[in-house]
Design an enzyme around this catalytic site. Structure first.
Site, PDB file in Angstrom:
ATOM      1  N   ASN A  21       0.923  -1.149   0.042  1.00  0.00           N
ATOM      2  CA  ASN A  21       0.023   0.023   0.035  1.00  0.00           C
ATOM      3  C   ASN A  21       1.029   1.150  -0.164  1.00  0.00           C
ATOM      4  O   ASN A  21       2.062   1.198   0.234  1.00  0.00           O
ATOM      5  CB  ASN A  21      -0.947   0.027   1.201  1.00  0.00           C
ATOM      6  N   ARG A  22       0.353   2.199  -0.730  1.00  0.00           N
ATOM      7  CA  ARG A  22       1.101   3.662  -0.650  1.00  0.00           C
ATOM      8  C   ARG A  22      -0.101   4.614  -0.383  1.00  0.00           C
ATOM      9  O   ARG A  22      -0.294   5.508  -1.152  1.00  0.00           O
ATOM     10  CB  ARG A  22       2.011   3.930  -2.030  1.00  0.00           C
ATOM     11  N   PHE A  44      -1.971   8.204   3.912  1.00  0.00           N
ATOM     12  CA  PHE A  44      -2.591   8.600   5.132  1.00  0.00           C
ATOM     13  C   PHE A  44      -3.959   9.526   4.677  1.00  0.00           C
ATOM     14  O   PHE A  44      -4.027  10.626   5.018  1.00  0.00           O
ATOM     15  CB  PHE A  44      -1.706   9.564   5.990  1.00  0.00           C
ATOM     16  N   SER A  93       5.558   4.901   8.741  1.00  0.00           N
ATOM     17  CA  SER A  93       5.082   4.806   7.368  1.00  0.00           C
ATOM     18  C   SER A  93       5.965   5.029   6.367  1.00  0.00           C
ATOM     19  O   SER A  93       6.508   6.136   6.515  1.00  0.00           O
ATOM     20  CB  SER A  93       3.594   5.299   7.194  1.00  0.00           C
ATOM     21  N   ASN A 111       5.111   6.011   3.384  1.00  0.00           N
ATOM     22  CA  ASN A 111       4.354   6.638   2.475  1.00  0.00           C
ATOM     23  C   ASN A 111       4.103   8.094   2.497  1.00  0.00           C
ATOM     24  O   ASN A 111       3.601   8.930   1.788  1.00  0.00           O
ATOM     25  CB  ASN A 111       2.922   6.063   2.294  1.00  0.00           C
ATOM     26  N   THR A 112       4.880   8.791   3.572  1.00  0.00           N
ATOM     27  CA  THR A 112       4.830  10.153   3.646  1.00  0.00           C
ATOM     28  C   THR A 112       6.143  10.582   3.767  1.00  0.00           C
ATOM     29  O   THR A 112       7.261  10.055   4.531  1.00  0.00           O
ATOM     30  CB  THR A 112       4.189  10.657   5.193  1.00  0.00           C
ATOM     31  N   LYS A 158       4.998   3.618  17.202  1.00  0.00           N
ATOM     32  CA  LYS A 158       5.041   2.681  15.976  1.00  0.00           C
ATOM     33  C   LYS A 158       6.315   2.551  15.360  1.00  0.00           C
ATOM     34  O   LYS A 158       6.540   3.694  14.577  1.00  0.00           O
ATOM     35  CB  LYS A 158       3.645   2.621  15.318  1.00  0.00           C
ATOM     36  N   ASN A 218       5.422  -1.842  11.691  1.00  0.00           N
ATOM     37  CA  ASN A 218       4.783  -1.207  10.702  1.00  0.00           C
ATOM     38  C   ASN A 218       5.113  -2.001   9.179  1.00  0.00           C
ATOM     39  O   ASN A 218       5.536  -3.008   9.399  1.00  0.00           O
ATOM     40  CB  ASN A 218       5.228   0.231  10.393  1.00  0.00           C
TER      41      ASN A 218
END
Length: 392
Positions: free
Chosen positions: A121-122, A125, A186, A188-189, A226, A255
């Site tokens: 997944n990307r 948020f 994450s 993805n940020t 996390k 994560n």
């Protein structure tokens, strides 16, 4: 035909043919609907929610019906917590929620790797923002399921304003959270994972703690961080030391990973999916190793939540023996279907009954020092016993 086999066929015949994000939306809608209709709510709870009473656990000052919860990412906006509790989850972690609403990354941004029982997944948020989610949490019925709130940085906020953004989200969300999680892991940020470095993590966690205390005077909201499975061992140790220094209640390990090593999915298909965090079975061994390291470093002074590649009751049991008080899943739920949490809890009860321990609390960390020897096959997915197998 067993419920698991029925879901297996449904997954193969229908879900695999639907865009993953659209399928997620449909499933979430059904779960929300089940919680709104009294007769349906009772039927779903009777079928999926019962948890063996011997699995009750106390953690973070909370009393939970069982150790297995739903990890952040499934219910980003706190719209389905009541329905998810009907499916047998002992707690639901919502989010990740950012200080401001944001749409996330362009679609497609969620991909299945069925041969690996994994997801990439990307999402970025995507969420309604702290103000809207806080108002929604304020309206949720009480008593209800234990709800953790996972908070992250708004993508549009520059890195030098990251702490202020987390603080803004904390002030809105802390009054409605049974526990808070600072997500700095994450992939993805852009720049988010840099916050895991101890010198940058210390001021962030200190500020979030202070903001939570201002927002909820008289109640200490448990605070966790996390972390990523991709941290070097010495960085894992540094986070554990910092959590103890600052008086955090716990750490969530782990994560998603940016690694693509040892996947059964064809290399071309993996490349086509592109960047993002990999979750599911391929993360299992590293997530377990990070958890074990955290327990050996911090002992029982931190509450550890084990997540990453948890598919079966045996996976959950191994996390508990390695030091986890609570366990979470996400990808295992996607591949395992609505009966997944109940199967895992039942399997845990069987393992507890066959063990020398009277309670799960007695089992926590008892095998943390017995790390298995690494092998080339360690990161490859495996099939569990027939009674625990998930949809491919």
């Amino acid at each position: 035909m067993s419920a698991l086999t029925a879901y297996d066929l449904f997954f193969r015949a229908a879900l695999c043919r639907i865009d993953p994000e659209r399928a997620h939306g449909l499933a979430s809608g059904l779960i929300r609907s089940a919680a709104r209709v009294p007769a349906l709510r009772g039927a779903v709870a009777a079928a999926f929610a019962p948890t063996p009473p011997e699995l009750r656990v106390s953690a973070l000052g909370l009393d939970l019906p069982g150790p297995l919860g739903l990890a952040a990412g499934f219910d980003k906006n706190a719209t389905g917590t009541a329905g998810l509790a009907l499916l047998g989850f002992g707690h639901v972690e919502i989010g990740t929620v950012t200080g401001r609403a944001q749409p996330g990354n362009p679609r497609p941004r969620l991909f299945r790797l069925p041969k690996d029982r994994a997801l990439i997944n990307r999402m970025g948020f995507n969420n309604d923002g702290a103000a809207v989610v806080a108002a929604r949490l304020a309206r949720r019925p009480r008593p209800g399921p234990v709800v953790g709130v996972n908070i992250g940085r708004t993508k549009a906020v520059p890195e030098e304003r990251a702490v202020a953004d987390y603080v803004a989200g904390t002030e809105l969300l802390a009054p409605h959270a049974d526990y808070l999680v600072v997500n700095v892991s994450s992939p993805n940020t852009p720049g988010l994972r840099d916050l895991q470095a101890a010198d940058r993590l210390r001021p962030l966690l200190t500020a979030v703690r202070e903001a939570a205390e201002r927002a909820v005077p008289g109640r200490r909201v448990p605070l966790l961080v996390k972390i990523a499975p991709d941290l070097a061992d010495e960085d894992v140790d540094a986070v554990a030391d910092l959590a103890l220094e600052l008086g955090l209640e716990g750490i969530i390990a782990t994560n998603t990973t940016i690694s693509r090593a040892d996947l059964a999915t064809a290399e071309g298909a993996v490349r086509a999916a592109g960047a993002g965090g990999l979750s599911g079975a391929p993360v299992r061994e590293r997530a377990l190793a990070v958890l074990r390291r955290l327990y050996l470093r911090a002992g029982g002074r931190l509450t550890l939540i084990g997540v990453g590649g948890v598919e079966t009751a045996e996976d959950a049991w191994q996390r508990i023996l390695a030091g986890a008080t609570l366990v979470q899943g996400y990808t295992g739920f996607i591949y395992g279907g609505p009966g997944w949490a109940r199967r895992v809890h039942r399997g845990l009860a069987e393992r507890l009954a066959a063990s020398p321990y009277a309670t799960l609390a007695e089992a926590v960390g008892t095998a943390a020092h017995r790390a298995p020897a690494p092998s080339a096959a360690a990161t490859r997915p495996r099939r569990g016993p027939a009674s625990e197998r998930q949809a491919p």
